[in-house]
Design a protein around this motif. Structure first.
Motif, mmCIF file in Angstrom:
data_model
loop_
_atom_site.group_PDB
_atom_site.id
_atom_site.type_symbol
_atom_site.label_atom_id
_atom_site.label_comp_id
_atom_site.label_asym_id
_atom_site.label_seq_id
_atom_site.Cartn_x
_atom_site.Cartn_y
_atom_site.Cartn_z
ATOM 1 N N ALA A 17 -5.648 15.914 -0.596
ATOM 2 C CA ALA A 17 -5.003 15.319 0.576
ATOM 3 C C ALA A 17 -5.707 15.751 1.848
ATOM 4 N N ALA A 18 -6.110 17.036 1.891
ATOM 5 C CA ALA A 18 -6.778 17.558 3.079
ATOM 6 C C ALA A 18 -8.143 16.896 3.266
ATOM 7 N N CYS A 19 -8.886 16.736 2.166
ATOM 8 C CA CYS A 19 -10.223 16.159 2.236
ATOM 9 C C CYS A 19 -10.182 14.671 2.541
ATOM 10 N N SER A 20 -9.148 13.987 2.084
ATOM 11 C CA SER A 20 -9.076 12.541 2.283
ATOM 12 C C SER A 20 -8.696 12.166 3.704
ATOM 13 N N GLY A 21 -8.217 13.133 4.482
ATOM 14 C CA GLY A 21 -7.868 12.859 5.864
ATOM 15 C C GLY A 21 -6.652 11.981 6.005
ATOM 16 N N SER A 22 -5.692 12.113 5.124
ATOM 17 C CA SER A 22 -4.485 11.298 5.203
ATOM 18 C C SER A 22 -3.546 11.827 6.281
ATOM 19 N N VAL A 23 -2.722 10.933 6.794
ATOM 20 C CA VAL A 23 -1.739 11.258 7.827
ATOM 21 C C VAL A 23 -0.363 10.872 7.297
ATOM 22 N N LYS A 24 0.642 11.682 7.582
ATOM 23 C CA LYS A 24 1.996 11.403 7.109
ATOM 24 C C LYS A 24 2.860 10.873 8.245
ATOM 25 N N TYR A 25 3.565 9.786 7.951
ATOM 26 C CA TYR A 25 4.576 9.252 8.869
ATOM 27 C C TYR A 25 5.935 9.391 8.197
ATOM 28 N N GLU A 26 6.944 9.721 8.974
ATOM 29 C CA GLU A 26 8.275 9.893 8.404
ATOM 30 C C GLU A 26 9.343 9.446 9.393
ATOM 31 N N ASN A 27 10.368 8.758 8.877
ATOM 32 C CA ASN A 27 11.544 8.441 9.690
ATOM 33 C C ASN A 27 12.794 8.794 8.893
ATOM 34 N N ASP A 28 13.939 8.254 9.277
ATOM 35 C CA ASP A 28 15.189 8.664 8.637
ATOM 36 C C ASP A 28 15.435 8.001 7.285
ATOM 37 N N LEU A 29 14.506 7.129 6.825
ATOM 38 C CA LEU A 29 14.682 6.470 5.534
ATOM 39 C C LEU A 29 13.539 6.738 4.555
ATOM 40 N N PHE A 30 12.331 6.880 5.043
ATOM 41 C CA PHE A 30 11.201 7.055 4.128
ATOM 42 C C PHE A 30 10.069 7.815 4.808
ATOM 43 N N GLU A 54 11.974 -1.875 11.947
ATOM 44 C CA GLU A 54 10.684 -2.367 11.501
ATOM 45 C C GLU A 54 9.583 -1.386 11.910
ATOM 46 N N VAL A 55 8.562 -1.251 11.062
ATOM 47 C CA VAL A 55 7.418 -0.389 11.354
ATOM 48 C C VAL A 55 6.141 -1.121 10.940
ATOM 49 N N ASP A 56 5.112 -1.002 11.762
ATOM 50 C CA ASP A 56 3.818 -1.601 11.460
ATOM 51 C C ASP A 56 2.751 -0.515 11.321
ATOM 52 N N PHE A 57 1.859 -0.708 10.349
ATOM 53 C CA PHE A 57 0.734 0.187 10.121
ATOM 54 C C PHE A 57 -0.532 -0.660 10.025
ATOM 55 N N ARG A 58 -1.584 -0.261 10.756
ATOM 56 C CA ARG A 58 -2.837 -1.011 10.667
ATOM 57 C C ARG A 58 -4.017 -0.137 11.062
ATOM 58 N N ASN A 59 -5.165 -0.510 10.541
ATOM 59 C CA ASN A 59 -6.417 0.126 10.909
ATOM 60 C C ASN A 59 -7.044 -0.722 12.004
ATOM 61 N N PRO A 60 -7.188 -0.214 13.234
ATOM 62 C CA PRO A 60 -7.727 -1.036 14.325
ATOM 63 C C PRO A 60 -9.174 -1.446 14.121
ATOM 64 N N ASP A 61 -9.875 -0.773 13.209
ATOM 65 C CA ASP A 61 -11.293 -1.063 12.979
ATOM 66 C C ASP A 61 -11.549 -1.834 11.689
ATOM 67 N N THR A 169 2.424 6.891 -2.250
ATOM 68 C CA THR A 169 2.847 8.055 -1.461
ATOM 69 C C THR A 169 4.208 7.857 -0.805
ATOM 70 N N ILE A 170 4.783 6.661 -0.912
ATOM 71 C CA ILE A 170 6.074 6.405 -0.277
ATOM 72 C C ILE A 170 7.174 7.231 -0.942
ATOM 73 N N LYS A 171 7.952 7.920 -0.136
ATOM 74 C CA LYS A 171 9.095 8.688 -0.611
ATOM 75 C C LYS A 171 10.344 8.205 0.131
ATOM 76 N N LEU A 172 11.260 7.627 -0.631
ATOM 77 C CA LEU A 172 12.520 7.158 -0.042
ATOM 78 C C LEU A 172 13.566 8.261 -0.085
ATOM 79 N N LYS A 173 14.432 8.274 0.929
ATOM 80 C CA LYS A 173 15.447 9.314 1.037
ATOM 81 C C LYS A 173 16.802 8.776 0.584
#
Length: 213
Positions: A17-30, A54-61, A169-173
């Motif tokens: 996870a550290a080498c892949s450079g992943s970022v974690k996002y979290e809210n009150d549901l997932f 609603e939440v949006d995720f995108r790579n600007p490049d 990687t999605i974790k639902l609460k």
């Protein structure tokens, strides 16, 4: 020996996870992990006691794939994910004639919750935009969330590989659903209508669907 192996596997996962450079996002549901450099817009995630989430995720490049996640407003006590999927198919049917459901995949899971997948084609002139919609039903709170992955048909193979890796990687609460309280529901609906009024015709069609036996 087994404990040592478990520690080694855990350490390897952390290092990956550290080498892949992943970022974690979290809210009150997932929560979800996505590649470093992606942008998140959760300005329309108003909380579980609100109409709009609603939440949006995108790579600007890179336009290979982008995500749009939506928690549905209605706290319906569906019997199973199949019934929840029918509402998603109903919403698809309300779109333009250039939109069609081309595939349905059943008996999947996201974070141990039952999930059906709808593959929807949006024909845009010479291009076809694919929406791969994961309809996930949280039976314990009667919440339905749509995990939407969007990509153009020519990028489908690469995009689906990315979707598979990220959606794992999605974790639902496990949460209580405040909208099952009638007073909270009414307040959320009134405030939501001020922010984003619903089409009266669509609301009428939806009410008819909800009252069908």
């Amino acid at each position: 020996m087994k404990n040592i192996l478990k520690l080694l596997f855990a350490f390897a996962a952390i290092m990956f996870a550290a080498c892949s450079g992943s970022v974690k996002y979290e809210n009150d549901l997932f929560s979800i992990e996505f590649p470093k450099g992606w942008e998140v817009d959760d300005s329309d995630w108003d909380g579980l006691d609100a109409m709009t989430n609603e939440v949006d995720f995108r790579n600007p490049d890179d336009t290979t794939v982008w995500f749009h996640f939506v928690k549905t407003f209605l706290p319906m006590p569906w019997k199973n994910v199949g019934e929840a999927t029918e509402l998603a198919k109903f919403a698809t049917a309300l779109r333009s004639n250039d939109t069609e459901l081309i595939e349905e995949i059943e008996d999947e899971e996201i974070s141990d919750y039952p999930t059906n997948i709808l593959v929807i084609a949006n024909h845009l002139g010479n291009d076809t935009l694919i929406q791969k919609q994961y309809v996930t039903y949280l039976e314990d709170s009667h919440i339905v969330i749509y995990f939407n992955a969007n990509f153009y048909s020519q990028n489908r193979e690469k995009a689906e590989e990315m979707v598979d890796d990220i959606f794992k990687t999605i974790k639902l609460k496990k949460v209580a659903n405040p909208l099952e309280d009638e007073a909270v529901f009414r307040k959320a609906f009134e405030e939501g209508q001020k922010k984003r009024p619903a089409d009266p015709e669509v609301m009428s069609d939806l009410e008819e669907l909800m009252t069908e036996d």
